[in-house]
Design a protein around this motif. Sequence first.
Motif, PDB file in Angstrom:
ATOM      1  N   ALA A  43      -8.457  -3.228  -1.218  1.00  8.21           N
ATOM      2  CA  ALA A  43      -7.456  -3.006  -0.170  1.00  8.21           C
ATOM      3  C   ALA A  43      -7.682  -4.014   0.948  1.00  8.21           C
ATOM      4  O   ALA A  43      -8.786  -4.123   1.486  1.00  8.21           O
ATOM      5  N   ASP A  52       3.859   9.323  -4.750  1.00  9.81           N
ATOM      6  CA  ASP A  52       4.090   7.893  -4.560  1.00  9.81           C
ATOM      7  C   ASP A  52       5.368   7.469  -5.283  1.00  9.81           C
ATOM      8  O   ASP A  52       5.739   8.053  -6.305  1.00  9.81           O
ATOM      9  N   THR A  58      -2.703  -3.793  -1.695  1.00 10.95           N
ATOM     10  CA  THR A  58      -3.764  -3.396  -2.615  1.00 10.95           C
ATOM     11  C   THR A  58      -3.720  -4.346  -3.816  1.00 10.95           C
ATOM     12  O   THR A  58      -2.642  -4.743  -4.273  1.00 10.95           O
ATOM     13  N   GLU A 102      -2.003  -4.644   4.443  1.00 12.28           N
ATOM     14  CA  GLU A 102      -0.940  -3.821   3.857  1.00 12.28           C
ATOM     15  C   GLU A 102      -0.899  -3.885   2.336  1.00 12.28           C
ATOM     16  O   GLU A 102      -0.037  -3.261   1.712  1.00 12.28           O
ATOM     17  N   SER A 122      -1.129   3.064  -3.238  1.00 16.47           N
ATOM     18  CA  SER A 122      -2.294   3.206  -2.377  1.00 16.47           C
ATOM     19  C   SER A 122      -3.556   3.005  -3.216  1.00 16.47           C
ATOM     20  O   SER A 122      -3.519   3.080  -4.455  1.00 16.47           O
ATOM     21  N   HIS A 182       0.812  -1.215   0.000  1.00 20.32           N
ATOM     22  CA  HIS A 182       0.000   0.000   0.000  1.00 20.32           C
ATOM     23  C   HIS A 182       0.846   1.267   0.000  1.00 20.32           C
ATOM     24  O   HIS A 182       0.392   2.326  -0.451  1.00 20.32           O
ATOM     25  N   ARG A 183       2.104   1.186   0.477  1.00 23.35           N
ATOM     26  CA  ARG A 183       2.969   2.366   0.432  1.00 23.35           C
ATOM     27  C   ARG A 183       3.528   2.605  -0.966  1.00 23.35           C
ATOM     28  O   ARG A 183       3.999   3.702  -1.262  1.00 23.35           O
TER      29      ARG A 183
END
Length: 363
Positions: A100, A158, A105, A103, A66, A62-63
Amino acid sequence: MGTELEAPVWPAITAEEAGAVLGRFAGAGRLIALQWHSPRPFSAATLVEAEGGRFILKRHHHRLRSPEALAQEHGFIAHLRAAGVNVPEVIEAQGGTVLAQGEWTYELHRLSPGLDLYRDRPSWTGFLTPNHARAAGRALAGLHRAAQDYAAPPRGIDPLIAGWTILPAPDPAAAARAYVAARPGLSAFVHGRAWEEELAGVLGAAAPDLAAQPPMWTHNDWHPSNLLWTLGGEVATIFDFGLATQTCALHDLATAIERSAIPWLEMADGAPIKGDVAAALGLIRGYCDVRALSLADIDMTIDLLRLVHVEFALSEVDYFAGLLNDRAQAALAWDGYLIGHAHWFASAGGQAFLADLRREVRG
């Protein structure tokens, strides 16, 4: 960043995981089998056979991607698809196209038509034939035609997104400082080194009229293994929009040449490299078959070749240093990619490639 395969950073998607996730996507149905796992390094992906058909299931941290960042990517794909461009069908999940969970996606694309002729070749390797290069140029121009009226704002900060904030800025050095300051991992990596001087050596005198280029959402990762092909050698499907954001058309064309016409992976093995002028020329001529470019546009594209990697290279450093905490890979991205590619263009081989390409364009 070389010709040897590296162990994946992200764990492979298991059958149990895929089975649980597929049920959240409309029409996918029950899992039958996993048929292939992608070796690409920045996400986990697998070819899924399910009751509803065959799909590509992708999982991201997800980092890295997102839900909001993936939704932006899917919005661009949907626009292109509605305009008749051959891009993947993104499958709806519950409440959107992104799922999601913890952690991770997830996204699911229906398997697109076309031959995956480059599946077993590393990314950023060249075209099999000059005709493929020309066909890829035509397809890129068609994508740009469809993207001209897409009005979404650019994506955010991102990692692993090829932005367009430094080169067209009135003061590229100041824009670079702002870029670094906005990314803690990148900022920590360059702390204590003379990074501004190193980057200034790469940027040189960026052409001042880059700011006049019309902004446009673009693919930003155009190379043969992101394309599926027909038996006749045309592009059947365009995929992998993970780097897509707002840049400009000439930036995207320059990216296509830089990634497809220069065997960068051989540099990592210490070999001297030679650019493929025929492939670069094929991309340019194919593009002009569909979307006219002036000689000034082509000159600008060639001028951009030594610079077009800058922002994505910085984003790669941020990814390795920030998300993965892998300083060795971050250093390789900085020294080998950001600095090394620029040095090649300044070398005798790089200068010969640029001169030969300019001569062939005019011939």
